[in-house]
Structures are given as structure tokens and as C-alpha cells.
Scaffold this active site. Structure first.
Site, PDB file in Angstrom:
ATOM      1  N   LYS A 137    -109.361  31.468  60.659  1.00  0.00           N
ATOM      2  CA  LYS A 137    -108.926  30.716  59.487  1.00  0.00           C
ATOM      3  C   LYS A 137    -108.470  31.667  58.381  1.00  0.00           C
ATOM      4  CE  LYS A 137    -109.834  26.452  60.803  1.00  0.00           C
ATOM      5  NZ  LYS A 137    -109.962  26.802  62.216  1.00  0.00           N
TER       6      LYS A 137
ATOM      7  N   SER B 104    -104.981  24.405  64.636  1.00  0.00           N
ATOM      8  CA  SER B 104    -105.181  24.325  63.195  1.00  0.00           C
ATOM      9  C   SER B 104    -104.450  25.420  62.421  1.00  0.00           C
ATOM     10  CB  SER B 104    -106.672  24.375  62.848  1.00  0.00           C
ATOM     11  OG  SER B 104    -107.183  25.681  63.022  1.00  0.00           O
TER      12      SER B 104
END
Length: 228
Positions: free
Chosen positions: A187, A149
Site C-alpha cells: 500500500k 487494490s
């Protein structure tokens, strides 16, 4: 080290098996740990398996074996593995150790998800050598990346990220974020009032938004190590 939730679950299962000879049900585990769903128990047990405290038994549906216990939980008589039935959940890393070649040995604390969140911080099983120039002030640790991701930020599956311990972050920083006390992920951090967005760097993944009390920053990315 195990997260508090992982340790609580392992201790609860161990005590019930020692007392009753059978493990608690998933509903009992969920209630004991005050979790809202069984999926949280699933993640905790998966994390304990990845860290070597529990092993899944082949050819037996929903059967796991307790392999070991943390030293603090072991009795003077030693520990004998027991089989448990079940479905397939904030620690302080050891300090960095300087070495003579201009590098520092950092503890590799386990895996961090760059994708679907997984448990992150665990007992250090090895060290990685990091150039001193990559490190600034403060304490650091390393994590192995699992998932894709963050590929548009140049972070690939299998990379080792170097993290500086901190509980604060600026918008745009790539952080290790602990979500709801038991899920950790890598993230990009964005704060908007009382909401925190954890952004992927891959259009295949959606941005996840949480209340600020659901997210704790555990560190900020300062470097990356890749093996070809």
C-alpha cells in the site's frame, strides 16, 4: 522463511498432535498465540497452506494435513504427515545473487496482497532475474502481487514487485507493511502524527488507518516486473 506467528502456530499444532493424537481447538490456538480473534488463526492456517506446510483435504469438512515441517522442527527420525481438523496466519529474505548477464537473481519470497491483506513473506521457492539498474544499495527481494487494490498505481494482479529492505518510509512511498505482526500488504504509506494510513490505489478500497505501533514497514517498492 515463515513469519514468527506462522512458525509458532505450526509448532503448537505439531506438538499437540504428537502428544494427544488430535489437534488443538481454534480457541486453544487463539489463546496459545495470544490473538484476539479466530480470524487471525484462519489467516495463519491459510498462509501455511499456501506455503505448502499444510494441505486442505478434499471432501472432508475442516480437515487439513500437515505436509512438512521446517528443517529446524524435524526430528532425526523424520516427519510423518498427520491429519488435523480445523477451519480454514519477520523474516529476513535470502541475499540477492549476481549473475553474469548484468542482472541479479532475487529470491521470490511469496505473495503480497494488493487488496485484502494476506501473509506475505515465506520461504523462497524460486528466483527472478532483475536488471542491475533497477537496484540501488541495500538488500532486495521480490514478491508476487495478488489483488487489484493498486491498479491505479500501475500494479496489477500477477505482477512481481521488487522491494528494497527498509524499516522506514516517506509519505507517498509504496511499501510492504506488516500489520499487527501477521498481515502484510502492499500500500501507499502516509503518516499523520501517531497514526499511519495505508492507502489503496483503487477507489473500490478504503484507506485503512492504524496506530503507528500496529504497522511495521518491511520494504519499499523500487521496481516492477510484468509478464505478458
Amino acid at each position: 522463511m515463515l513469519t514468527k506467528k506462522q512458525l509458532d502456530l505450526l509448532e503448537f499444532i505439531h506438538k499437540r498432535v504428537q502428544r494427544d493424537g488430535v489437534p488443538p481447538s481454534f480457541d486453544e490456538m487463539k489463546e496459545a498465540l495470544d490473538l484476539r480473534s479466530k480470524s487471525g488463526i484462519h489467516r495463519l492456517i491459510t498462509a501455511l497452506e499456501e506455503r505448502g506446510f499444510i494441505r486442505r483435504l478434499a471432501h472432508r469438512a475442516r480437515a487439513l494435513e500437515i505436509v512438512k515441517l521446517p528443517e529446524a522442527m524435524q526430528s532425526s527420525k523424520g516427519f510423518t504427515p498427520r491429519v488435523i481438523e480445523g477451519d480454514k496466519p519477520q523474516s529476513i529474505p535470502p541475499k540477492a545473487m549476481p549473475v553474469d548477464n548484468g542482472a541479479t537473481e532475487l529470491p521470490l519470497m511469496g505473495r503480497i496482497a494488493a487488496g485484502v491483506p494476506i501473509e506475505a513473506i515465506s520461504e523462497a521457492t524460486t528466483n527472478v532475474s532483475v536488471p542491475q539498474s533497477m537496484l540501488g544499495g541495500g538488500d532486495h527481494y521480490a514478491l508476487e502481487v495478488r489483488g487489484d487494490s493498486m491498479i491505479d498505481a500501475g500494479i496489477n494482479d500477477g505482477d512481481v514487485v521488487v522491494i528494497r529492505e527498509t524499516t522506514v518510509a516517506d509519505n507517498g512511498d509504496i511499501v510492504v507493511a506488516l500489520v499487527e505482526g501477521h498481515e502484510a500488504t502492499l500500500k501507499r504509506f502516509r503518516r499523520n502524527g501517531s497514526a499511519i494510513a495505508l492507502e489503496a490505489a483503487n477507489p473500490a478500497y478504503e484507506t485503512r488507518v492504524f496506530r503507528d505501533d500496529q504497522v511495521k514497514v518491511q520494504g519499499r517498492l523500487v521496481g516492477l516486473i510484468r509478464t505478458y
